[in-house]
Design an enzyme around this catalytic site. Structure first.
Site, short mmCIF file in Angstrom:
data_model
loop_
_atom_site.label_atom_id
_atom_site.label_comp_id
_atom_site.label_asym_id
_atom_site.label_seq_id
_atom_site.Cartn_x
_atom_site.Cartn_y
_atom_site.Cartn_z
N ARG A 95 0.67 -1.17 0.24
CA ARG A 95 -0.10 0.00 0.13
C ARG A 95 0.96 1.29 -0.09
O ARG A 95 0.65 2.54 -0.50
CB ARG A 95 -0.90 0.00 1.28
CG ARG A 95 -0.22 -0.02 2.54
CD ARG A 95 -1.18 0.19 3.55
NE ARG A 95 -0.84 -0.23 4.95
CZ ARG A 95 -0.92 0.46 6.09
NH1 ARG A 95 -1.40 1.58 6.06
NH2 ARG A 95 0.02 -0.14 7.02
N GLU A 147 -18.64 5.00 0.11
CA GLU A 147 -17.91 4.19 -1.04
C GLU A 147 -18.68 4.20 -2.25
O GLU A 147 -18.01 4.25 -3.38
CB GLU A 147 -17.44 2.70 -0.42
CG GLU A 147 -16.66 2.76 0.76
CD GLU A 147 -17.11 3.05 2.30
OE1 GLU A 147 -18.44 3.19 2.14
OE2 GLU A 147 -16.30 3.36 3.16
N PHE A 200 -14.66 -2.66 1.55
CA PHE A 200 -15.78 -1.72 1.21
C PHE A 200 -15.46 -1.23 -0.23
O PHE A 200 -16.53 -1.06 -0.89
CB PHE A 200 -15.25 -0.31 2.15
CG PHE A 200 -15.20 -0.66 3.55
CD1 PHE A 200 -16.25 -1.48 4.35
CD2 PHE A 200 -14.01 -0.38 4.28
CE1 PHE A 200 -16.12 -1.78 5.38
CE2 PHE A 200 -14.02 -0.75 5.54
CZ PHE A 200 -14.89 -1.31 6.20
N HIS A 220 -5.50 -2.95 2.49
CA HIS A 220 -5.93 -3.86 3.50
C HIS A 220 -6.76 -4.95 3.05
O HIS A 220 -7.63 -5.45 3.45
CB HIS A 220 -6.75 -3.02 4.34
CG HIS A 220 -6.04 -2.00 5.11
ND1 HIS A 220 -5.32 -0.81 4.59
CD2 HIS A 220 -5.78 -1.61 6.40
CE1 HIS A 220 -4.84 -0.16 5.28
NE2 HIS A 220 -4.99 -0.86 6.54
N ASP A 222 -8.48 -6.14 13.31
CA ASP A 222 -9.73 -5.57 12.96
C ASP A 222 -10.58 -6.68 12.80
O ASP A 222 -11.96 -6.53 13.02
CB ASP A 222 -9.81 -4.74 11.70
CG ASP A 222 -9.46 -3.11 12.14
OD1 ASP A 222 -9.30 -2.86 13.43
OD2 ASP A 222 -9.24 -2.43 11.06
N ARG A 243 -1.91 -4.72 3.86
CA ARG A 243 -1.55 -3.43 5.09
C ARG A 243 -0.18 -4.03 5.59
O ARG A 243 0.69 -2.78 5.81
CB ARG A 243 -2.46 -3.72 6.00
CG ARG A 243 -2.09 -3.04 7.37
CD ARG A 243 -3.24 -3.46 8.41
NE ARG A 243 -2.93 -2.81 9.39
CZ ARG A 243 -2.51 -3.06 11.03
NH1 ARG A 243 -2.39 -4.21 10.92
NH2 ARG A 243 -2.20 -2.36 11.86
C1 TPP Z 1 -18.29 1.14 5.28
C2 TPP Z 1 -17.15 1.49 6.05
N1 TPP Z 1 -16.24 2.25 5.58
C3 TPP Z 1 -15.08 2.55 6.08
C4 TPP Z 1 -14.80 2.27 7.39
C5 TPP Z 1 -13.64 2.47 7.97
N2 TPP Z 1 -13.93 3.29 9.41
C6 TPP Z 1 -13.83 2.89 10.58
S1 TPP Z 1 -14.18 3.98 11.59
C7 TPP Z 1 -14.45 5.27 10.36
C8 TPP Z 1 -14.70 6.56 10.63
C9 TPP Z 1 -15.83 6.59 11.58
O1 TPP Z 1 -16.12 8.03 11.97
P1 TPP Z 1 -17.37 8.36 12.83
O2 TPP Z 1 -18.43 7.44 12.38
O3 TPP Z 1 -17.72 9.85 13.18
O4 TPP Z 1 -17.16 7.43 14.09
P2 TPP Z 1 -16.39 8.03 15.61
O5 TPP Z 1 -15.95 9.58 15.36
O6 TPP Z 1 -17.45 8.11 16.77
O7 TPP Z 1 -15.46 7.00 15.96
C10 TPP Z 1 -13.92 4.59 9.20
C11 TPP Z 1 -14.02 5.47 7.86
C12 TPP Z 1 -16.02 1.16 7.95
N3 TPP Z 1 -15.75 0.62 9.07
N4 TPP Z 1 -17.08 1.07 7.41
#
Ligand code: TPP
Ligand code: MG
Lengths: 313, 277
Positions: free
Chosen positions: A7, A55, A80, A106, A114, A164
């Site tokens: 990556r 996505e 995703f 990843h 994860d 990753r």
């Molecule tokens: C469909 C999907 N896309 C991307 C992710 C990767 N991801 C995990 S947490 C996150 C950010 C989440 O932000 P938020 O919803 O504001 O959560 P918080 O701030 O409460 O941790 C991302 C992009 C995922 N888990 N699922």
């Protein structure tokens, strides 16, 4: 060369390409640090679009950018990129044969802690099945750079599968890569080991183990899973008469399936598959997980012995 | 809830924060920021709002909790441990090979986890489906609570589910938004501006409440009223701070998905014991 994750090649190579070509644009879905496209964002903020955690929107927007003459790279985690946005990839990108380059990071089991929700082991299957889509699975940093360049240079949709975890360097700067051509990294007359991605260095390690017992293996890095390099495969299997495939992916629909189809149609011989056996992943550290799922050099060597045994039986 | 009860929940929150730090540090990976911002929300649900029984995790009349922002699994595991669904000692197995405490919640591994999550934007639809099933069974007692991140609201599927919950008048669904203003790549308003979240839900036909997501009293009041509502789905937009409670984690994207090292964990735990006094 130090071990590096494939990556890491993404952000670095996209910057190089962007310096030469105005049409290169990049999209990400709130994972720019992890995918490394954040480097591109820093260098070319006007040509970078963070689409947020969306996505499907990212893929269809990339398709629109391609319609508008751009060469978009869309990046997020493999699970995703391919799973969530499959219909956008199918109907908005591949059906129209648009030049969207999906650079997914990843992929596979080595995502680690994860867990199963994030360890994508069906992405090659999903992407291979799509008409017009080409699937590249680089095995080290330099081959990842090459795969990204090939995707940028060649018209039409691409899926580049990146990992990753850090992997050993297998190539030098002078190595040559070509769409549709596999690289033979070691030659031997007794068994053919075909691998892709993070399994290639393990395949080479397996070949080393086998050599200690006087078994010599061809090791083929099938970077170009689609189009598959059938010539290199069949030339090797014709010589050895025994084949092992290795992938950090389900045995359903991935490299092993592609090789099995080719051999079944054009050169049947005993074959064994090393891959994820139709199960989801689970949380754990990468190397213990690879052992847990049987994705190790010793498992590859054992599979090679089984394939050879079936040939001579 | 009486003053002593509120004090008790606040005490539980500190214990959960300690558990979150300890388990993420032991795992060497995980998501402290979004776990810490949800502590009061999850603690209030489990300690005072939800009808549930650790001895009978499949009790039909129980309220259900859907952690749509599945990366905040540590806050859920901390609550489940607090209430005896699992031994506290098990928390440090988080994310290890063979553990029931998967990186993202797995309903097939750990009793008390109602549904598997991890891919953002799907929890609200799961909650809707669970609510529809309860309705079909004539089981009117339970409420399905669904906790989402604010970045998560960028997923179109959230709004498809929001539309469906209003359409089917799912008064047994309560959504909670952890509005901490941050996602991974930066502030939500910079990465992909959500606009006015309460107004958006209102436009989708939801009853909207807002509250301080770190005030147990305000959460308790809002959650009880939402639970009692009979006019379709209710959302509580809870203003929070990512990393809340640990000074060097507060309001920083960096701590979204990074484990504290031994020294940082020690400092974090020290801060929490100071606050506890
Ligand atoms: C469909 C999907 N896309 C991307 C992710 C990767 N991801 C995990 S947490 C996150 C950010 C989440 O932000 P938020 O919803 O504001 O959560 P918080 O701030 O409460 O941790 C991302 C992009 C995922 N888990 N699922
Ligand atoms: Mg957030």
């Amino acid at each position: 060369m130090a071990d590096r994750a494939t990556r890491e090649a993404l952000g670095a190579t996209l910057i190089e390409l962007a310096a030469l070509r105005d049409d290169i644009v990049v999209l990400d879905a709130d994972l720019a640090k992890a995918t490394t496209t954040v480097k591109f964002k820093a260098a070319y903020p006007d040509r970078f679009f963070d689409m947020g955690i969306a996505e499907q929107d990212m893929m269809a927007t990339a398709a629109g950018l391609a319609v508008g003459g751009k060469t978009p790279f869309a990046s997020t985690f493999a699970v995703f990129a391919t799973g969530r946005a499959y219909d956008q990839i199918r109907n908005s990108i591949c059906y129209a044969n648009l030049g969207v380059k999906i650079a997914a990071t990843h992929a596979g089991i080595t995502v680690g802690p994860d867990g199963g929700s994030h360890q994508m082991v069906e992405d090659i299957a999903l992407m291979r099945a799509l008409p017009n889509m080409r699937v590249l699975v680089p095995s080290d940093y330099l081959s990842a750079v090459a795969a990204i360049r090939i995707a940028a240079q060649t018209p039409g949709p691409f899926y580049v599968r990146l990992g990753r975890a850090a992997v050993p360097a297998l190539y030098t700067e002078s190595a040559e890569f070509e769409l549709g051509r596999a690289n033979v990294l070691r030659t031997g007359a007794d068994v053919t080991i075909v691998a892709c991605g993070g399994m290639v260095w393990r395949a080479l390690a397996a070949a080393g183990m086998l050599a200690q017992d006087g078994i010599e293996a061809d090791v083929i890095d099938m970077l170009t899973v689609k189009p598959l390099d059938a010539d290199t495969l069949l030339a090797s299997s014709g010589k050895t008469g025994a084949v092992v495939t290795c992938e950090e992916h389900s045995v359903i629909g991935g490299l092993g399936s592609a090789v099995a189809t080719e051999l079944g149609l054009n050169g049947p011989c005993p074959m064994e598959m090393v891959g994820v056996q139709d199960v989801f992943g689970t949380s754990g550290d990468p190397e213990p997980l690879m052992t847990h799922f049987g994705l190790t050099a010793s498992e590859i060597a054992a599979a090679a012995r089984r394939a050879i045994g079936r040939r001579t039986a | 809830m009486s003053q002593p009860d509120i004090a008790h929940v606040a005490h539980v929150c500190q214990a959960m924060r300690r558990d979150i730090i300890e388990m993420v540090a032991a795992a060497g990976s995980g998501h402290p920021g979004g776990s810490l911002s949800s502590v009061e929300i999850v603690a209030t649900l489990y300690a005072s709002v939800m009808n549930h029984d650790p001895a009978r995790p499949d009790m039909p009349e129980r309220d259900r909790f859907v952690l749509s922002k599945g990366h905040a699994a540590p806050v859920l595991y901390a609550a489940l441990a607090e209430h005896g669904y699992l031994p506290r000692e098990e928390l440090v197995t988080l994310r290890k090979l063979g553990s029931r405490l998967q990186g993202h919640p797995d309903m097939r591994k750990l009793p008390g986890v109602e549904v598997s999550t991890g891919s953002l934007g799907q929890g609200l639809a799961l909650a809707n489906g669970m609510a529809l099933a309860l309705r079909l069974d004539g089981n009117t007692a339970p409420t399905v609570f669904c906790l989402m991140g604010d970045g998560e609201l960028q997923e179109g599927s959230v709004w498809e589910a929001a539309m469906a919950a209003a359409h089917y008048r799912l008064d047994n669904v309560v959504a909670i938004v952890d509005l901490n203003g941050l996602q991974i790549d930066g502030a939500t308003c910079e990465v992909m501006d959500l606009g006015n979240v309460p107004e958006k839900f209102a436009a989708f036909g939801w009853t909207v409440m807002t509250c301080d997501g770190h005030s147990v009293a305000e959460l308790q009041d809002a959650l009880e009223r939402a639970k009692a509502a009979t006019e379709g789905p209710v959302v509580i937009v809870a203003r929070t701070m990512k990393g809340r409670g640990i000074s060097f984690m507060e309001n920083l994207c960096d701590w979204h998905g990074k484990a504290p090292n031994a020294d940082e964990a020690e400092r974090a735990l020290a801060e929490l014991s100071d606050q506890g006094e």
